[in-house]
Scaffold this motif. Structure first.
Motif, PDB file in Angstrom:
ATOM      1  N   TYR A   1       0.821  -1.212   0.000  1.00 44.50           N
ATOM      2  CA  TYR A   1       0.000   0.000   0.000  1.00 44.50           C
ATOM      3  C   TYR A   1       0.858   1.267   0.000  1.00 44.50           C
ATOM      4  CZ  TYR A   1      -2.882   3.744   1.916  1.00 44.50           C
ATOM      5  OH  TYR A   1      -3.498   4.946   2.135  1.00 44.50           O
ATOM      6  N   LEU A   2       1.895   1.337   0.851  1.00 45.46           N
ATOM      7  CA  LEU A   2       2.723   2.532   0.942  1.00 45.46           C
ATOM      8  C   LEU A   2       3.484   2.796  -0.361  1.00 45.46           C
ATOM      9  CD1 LEU A   2       4.157   2.269   4.573  1.00 45.46           C
ATOM     10  CD2 LEU A   2       2.282   3.694   3.737  1.00 45.46           C
ATOM     11  N   ILE A   3       3.897   1.728  -1.047  1.00 46.74           N
ATOM     12  CA  ILE A   3       4.616   1.888  -2.312  1.00 46.74           C
ATOM     13  C   ILE A   3       3.683   2.483  -3.366  1.00 46.74           C
ATOM     14  CG2 ILE A   3       5.889   0.692  -4.127  1.00 46.74           C
ATOM     15  CD1 ILE A   3       6.703  -1.364  -2.030  1.00 46.74           C
ATOM     16  N   GLY A   4       2.460   1.960  -3.447  1.00 41.89           N
ATOM     17  CA  GLY A   4       1.490   2.525  -4.386  1.00 41.89           C
ATOM     18  C   GLY A   4       1.154   3.969  -4.054  1.00 41.89           C
ATOM     19  N   LEU A   5       1.067   4.279  -2.733  1.00 40.70           N
ATOM     20  CA  LEU A   5       0.793   5.651  -2.324  1.00 40.70           C
ATOM     21  C   LEU A   5       1.935   6.579  -2.735  1.00 40.70           C
ATOM     22  CD1 LEU A   5      -0.948   7.679  -0.749  1.00 40.70           C
ATOM     23  CD2 LEU A   5       0.272   6.980   1.333  1.00 40.70           C
ATOM     24  N   ALA A   6       3.178   6.117  -2.565  1.00 38.16           N
ATOM     25  CA  ALA A   6       4.325   6.930  -2.957  1.00 38.16           C
ATOM     26  C   ALA A   6       4.354   7.160  -4.468  1.00 38.16           C
ATOM     27  CB  ALA A   6       5.615   6.258  -2.499  1.00 38.16           C
ATOM     28  N   ALA A   7       4.028   6.122  -5.256  1.00 35.82           N
ATOM     29  CA  ALA A   7       3.988   6.284  -6.714  1.00 35.82           C
ATOM     30  C   ALA A   7       2.910   7.280  -7.122  1.00 35.82           C
ATOM     31  CB  ALA A   7       3.748   4.934  -7.374  1.00 35.82           C
ATOM     32  N   THR A   8       1.754   7.213  -6.473  1.00 42.85           N
ATOM     33  CA  THR A   8       0.669   8.151  -6.782  1.00 42.85           C
ATOM     34  C   THR A   8       1.059   9.576  -6.434  1.00 42.85           C
ATOM     35  OG1 THR A   8      -0.937   6.394  -6.304  1.00 42.85           O
ATOM     36  CG2 THR A   8      -1.766   8.645  -6.374  1.00 42.85           C
ATOM     37  N   LEU A   9       1.716   9.765  -5.279  1.00 39.27           N
ATOM     38  CA  LEU A   9       2.166  11.098  -4.887  1.00 39.27           C
ATOM     39  C   LEU A   9       3.162  11.662  -5.906  1.00 39.27           C
ATOM     40  CD1 LEU A   9       2.669  10.873  -1.020  1.00 39.27           C
ATOM     41  CD2 LEU A   9       1.102  12.367  -2.247  1.00 39.27           C
ATOM     42  N   ALA A  10       4.061  10.821  -6.395  1.00 43.34           N
ATOM     43  CA  ALA A  10       5.075  11.288  -7.343  1.00 43.34           C
ATOM     44  C   ALA A  10       4.440  11.797  -8.629  1.00 43.34           C
ATOM     45  CB  ALA A  10       6.064  10.157  -7.639  1.00 43.34           C
ATOM     46  N   ILE A  11       3.514  11.025  -9.203  1.00 43.25           N
ATOM     47  CA  ILE A  11       2.918  11.443 -10.473  1.00 43.25           C
ATOM     48  C   ILE A  11       1.994  12.644 -10.271  1.00 43.25           C
ATOM     49  CG2 ILE A  11       0.915   9.902 -10.362  1.00 43.25           C
ATOM     50  CD1 ILE A  11       3.068  10.829 -13.444  1.00 43.25           C
ATOM     51  N   VAL A  12       1.338  12.734  -9.098  1.00 42.16           N
ATOM     52  CA  VAL A  12       0.490  13.899  -8.818  1.00 42.16           C
ATOM     53  C   VAL A  12       1.353  15.157  -8.693  1.00 42.16           C
ATOM     54  CG1 VAL A  12      -1.000  14.945  -7.081  1.00 42.16           C
ATOM     55  CG2 VAL A  12      -1.414  12.599  -7.808  1.00 42.16           C
ATOM     56  N   TRP A  13       2.500  15.037  -8.021  1.00 44.30           N
ATOM     57  CA  TRP A  13       3.401  16.183  -7.899  1.00 44.30           C
ATOM     58  C   TRP A  13       3.895  16.643  -9.266  1.00 44.30           C
ATOM     59  CZ3 TRP A  13       6.841  14.238  -3.249  1.00 44.30           C
ATOM     60  CH2 TRP A  13       6.096  14.355  -2.077  1.00 44.30           C
ATOM     61  N   VAL A  14       4.215  15.703 -10.146  1.00 43.51           N
ATOM     62  CA  VAL A  14       4.671  16.059 -11.496  1.00 43.51           C
ATOM     63  C   VAL A  14       3.562  16.791 -12.252  1.00 43.51           C
ATOM     64  CG1 VAL A  14       5.401  15.137 -13.726  1.00 43.51           C
ATOM     65  CG2 VAL A  14       6.378  14.215 -11.633  1.00 43.51           C
ATOM     66  N   GLY A  15       2.346  16.254 -12.173  1.00 42.37           N
ATOM     67  CA  GLY A  15       1.225  16.901 -12.862  1.00 42.37           C
ATOM     68  C   GLY A  15       0.965  18.310 -12.350  1.00 42.37           C
ATOM     69  N   ILE A  16       1.042  18.492 -11.028  1.00 42.80           N
ATOM     70  CA  ILE A  16       0.820  19.820 -10.457  1.00 42.80           C
ATOM     71  C   ILE A  16       1.916  20.790 -10.915  1.00 42.80           C
ATOM     72  CG2 ILE A  16       0.838  21.114  -8.292  1.00 42.80           C
ATOM     73  CD1 ILE A  16      -0.558  18.725  -6.993  1.00 42.80           C
ATOM     74  N   ALA A  17       3.167  20.297 -10.941  1.00 42.34           N
ATOM     75  CA  ALA A  17       4.277  21.160 -11.355  1.00 42.34           C
ATOM     76  C   ALA A  17       4.100  21.643 -12.792  1.00 42.34           C
ATOM     77  CB  ALA A  17       5.592  20.404 -11.199  1.00 42.34           C
ATOM     78  N   PHE A  18       3.668  20.761 -13.686  1.00 35.70           N
ATOM     79  CA  PHE A  18       3.464  21.169 -15.077  1.00 35.70           C
ATOM     80  C   PHE A  18       2.248  22.081 -15.214  1.00 35.70           C
ATOM     81  CE2 PHE A  18       6.204  17.498 -16.086  1.00 35.70           C
ATOM     82  CZ  PHE A  18       7.043  18.103 -17.015  1.00 35.70           C
ATOM     83  N   ALA A  19       1.173  21.787 -14.490  1.00 31.35           N
ATOM     84  CA  ALA A  19      -0.024  22.628 -14.588  1.00 31.35           C
ATOM     85  C   ALA A  19       0.225  24.025 -14.033  1.00 31.35           C
ATOM     86  CB  ALA A  19      -1.186  21.966 -13.850  1.00 31.35           C
ATOM     87  N   ALA A  20       1.060  24.122 -12.993  1.00 31.38           N
ATOM     88  CA  ALA A  20       1.330  25.428 -12.386  1.00 31.38           C
ATOM     89  C   ALA A  20       2.149  26.326 -13.288  1.00 31.38           C
ATOM     90  CB  ALA A  20       2.056  25.242 -11.052  1.00 31.38           C
ATOM     91  N   ARG A  21       2.761  25.807 -14.346  1.00 33.57           N
ATOM     92  CA  ARG A  21       3.522  26.650 -15.264  1.00 33.57           C
ATOM     93  C   ARG A  21       2.629  27.640 -15.999  1.00 33.57           C
ATOM     94  NH1 ARG A  21       8.390  27.281 -14.084  1.00 33.57           N
ATOM     95  NH2 ARG A  21       8.592  28.207 -16.156  1.00 33.57           N
ATOM     96  N   MET A  22       1.335  27.415 -15.989  1.00 35.53           N
ATOM     97  CA  MET A  22       0.417  28.349 -16.626  1.00 35.53           C
ATOM     98  C   MET A  22       0.336  29.670 -15.871  1.00 35.53           C
ATOM     99  SD  MET A  22      -2.659  25.720 -17.644  1.00 35.53           S
ATOM    100  CE  MET A  22      -3.589  27.024 -18.431  1.00 35.53           C
ATOM    101  N   VAL A  23       0.709  29.661 -14.581  1.00 34.06           N
ATOM    102  CA  VAL A  23       0.709  30.889 -13.787  1.00 34.06           C
ATOM    103  C   VAL A  23       1.996  31.635 -14.086  1.00 34.06           C
ATOM    104  CG1 VAL A  23       0.560  31.851 -11.462  1.00 34.06           C
ATOM    105  CG2 VAL A  23      -0.649  29.729 -12.012  1.00 34.06           C
TER     106      VAL A  23
END
Length: 436
Positions: free
Chosen positions: A111-133
């Motif tokens: 469970y913790l490994i899957g949670l860490a993988a999900t956090l990583a891809i969510v952080w990447v998506g947020i970083a790219f989306a925030a470039r619009m600001v």
């Protein structure tokens, strides 16, 4: 009747609940078992991802340098990908380990490994989306706020933390302001301003492609669209976080009166800019003269107009000066400009011949219009010369006025020299008396 819990006691209960959950998690990590194993696997994958980030980042940089003709947006995208290669590698490795462990062991043991993988891809998506600001401060605030919220949400503690942040507040009468309200305001306003910027850019592109709208009206429409978009975004953002704007109306009125007295010139320039755009007296591309300044309008701003001269200097002329001063617009209704040249010849030269030669010399110069034929007239009999005026027309004042006058003078000089027409100059004879 049950007594309500005071805010301070609720704040303490929230902290106590968070502390209990954190203590329980770390106690499970310390004890040998699958939870500890998952944490160790996550740490190992983080180190592997860091090593792959360095090696693959250098490879990607060298590969991009070997390519040519890339657009700026493509290079910016590559830079952003290079910065976040570590998170991307961690997501790929953690996802692969998670899928393997899902098939060979119990789901709870990965469970913790899957949670860490999900956090990583969510952080990447947020970083790219925030470039619009565009604004760097707002971009960082939005990025970190979304990262923290996504982490807390995936850990199922977002509600407890929200209650904790909402407890950190101060009250003034009916007004209550908390840390949660501040964070929400920054994120909401940042996102709405970004959406407003994207919408305004699309609208502005449509306006500028419309050839039926004059340049001055295009500038006015662009300013109006941008003001409306950003104003709506700010209003919706403030309303979304629950701030009452009724009280701000009186305060803004008082501030407006104070600014009106202190910023009279600024307000005058703003109003003058709107008037210029509405009456179309001056528009981008026009050639104007204001005092000693001669050049063409490059841009019309809210406060000033940018005038570029022939020598490359850029003058920022306040809009008020363009309204109240005497401005010569060489291309207001059309691009035709008449120029005058004064010269004189000797009294022994035939004035009829001089006029014909002067007209022919002017007509031979490039940029002088042929369908508006040059004319030459006698304007007076001077002390040592017959005085003439030569008038001719051009259609490109942006090409300069001094240079075309100089070319016409050179043509006159060559023509008069070939035809033995003399250009007199004042001569003085001094006699010395014998008794002096």
């Amino acid at each position: 009747m049950q007594n309500a819990v005071d805010p301070f006691s609720e704040f303490l209960l929230t902290i106590q609940g968070l502390w209990i959950n954190a203590t329980a998690f770390f106690a499970g990590v310390i004890q040998p078992g699958w939870r500890q194993n998952q944490v160790i696997i996550v740490i190992v994958l983080a180190f592997l991802s860091w090593g792959l980030h360095r090696s693959s980042g250098n490879f990607l940089e060298n590969w991009v340098r070997s390519r040519e003709g890339w657009e700026k947006w493509q290079l910016r995208a590559i830079v952003q990908i290079k910065r976040r290669l570590g998170l991307i590698w961690f997501f790929l490795l953690a996802s692969a380990v998670y899928l393997v462990m899902q098939n060979i062991t119990w789901p709870s043991r990965s469970y913790l490994i899957g949670l860490a993988a999900t956090l990583a891809i969510v952080w990447v998506g947020i970083a790219f989306a925030a470039r619009m600001v565009r604004n760097r401060f707002f971009r960082r605030m939005v990025t970190w706020s979304l990262w923290i919220y996504a982490t807390l949400y995936l850990l199922n503690v977002s509600d407890d933390v929200a209650t904790f942040l909402d407890g950190l507040a101060f009250e003034l009468g009916d007004f209550r302001f908390s840390i949660l309200t501040l964070i929400t305001a920054i994120v909401v306003i940042g996102l709405l301003v970004t959406l407003a910027r994207v919408a305004s850019q699309a609208t502005v592109s449509t306006i500028r492609r419309n050839e039926d709208i004059s340049p001055s009206m295009q500038v006015l429409a662009v300013k109006a669209v941008q003001l409306a978009m950003y104003g709506i975004a700010f209003y919706m953002g403030v309303k979304a976080i629950g701030v009452d704007l009724t009280g701000l109306a009186v305060l803004s009125g008082a501030i407006g009166v104070g600014l009106g007295f202190g910023l009279q010139k600024v307000v005058s320039n703003l109003v003058s800019g709107v008037i210029i755009l509405l009456d179309k007296s001056i528009k981008p591309g026009d050639v104007i003269s204001l005092g000693e300044t001669f050049g063409w309008i490059q841009t019309l701003g809210a406060r000033y107009a940018s005038v570029v001269t022939r020598d490359g200097k850029e003058y920022l002329i306040p809009n008020e000066d363009l309204i109240t001063g005497q401005v010569v617009n060489w291309s207001h209704s059309n691009d035709f400009v008449r120029l005058d040249i004064h010269f004189g010849t000797a009294y022994g030269d035939d004035p009829h011949k001089v006029r014909k030669l002067a007209i022919a010399a002017a007509a031979s110069v490039d940029r002088v219009l042929s369908f508006k034929a040059p004319v030459c007239h006698i304007v007076g009999f001077g002390d040592s010369s017959v005085d003439y005026i030569l008038r001719f027309w051009i259609k490109d004042p942006t090409g300069g006025l001094t240079n075309i006058r100089g070319n016409v003078f050179l043509a006159l000089w060559d023509t008069f020299k070939e035809n033995s027409i003399s250009i007199p100059f004042p001569q003085r004879e001094v006699k010395l008396l014998e008794d002096s």
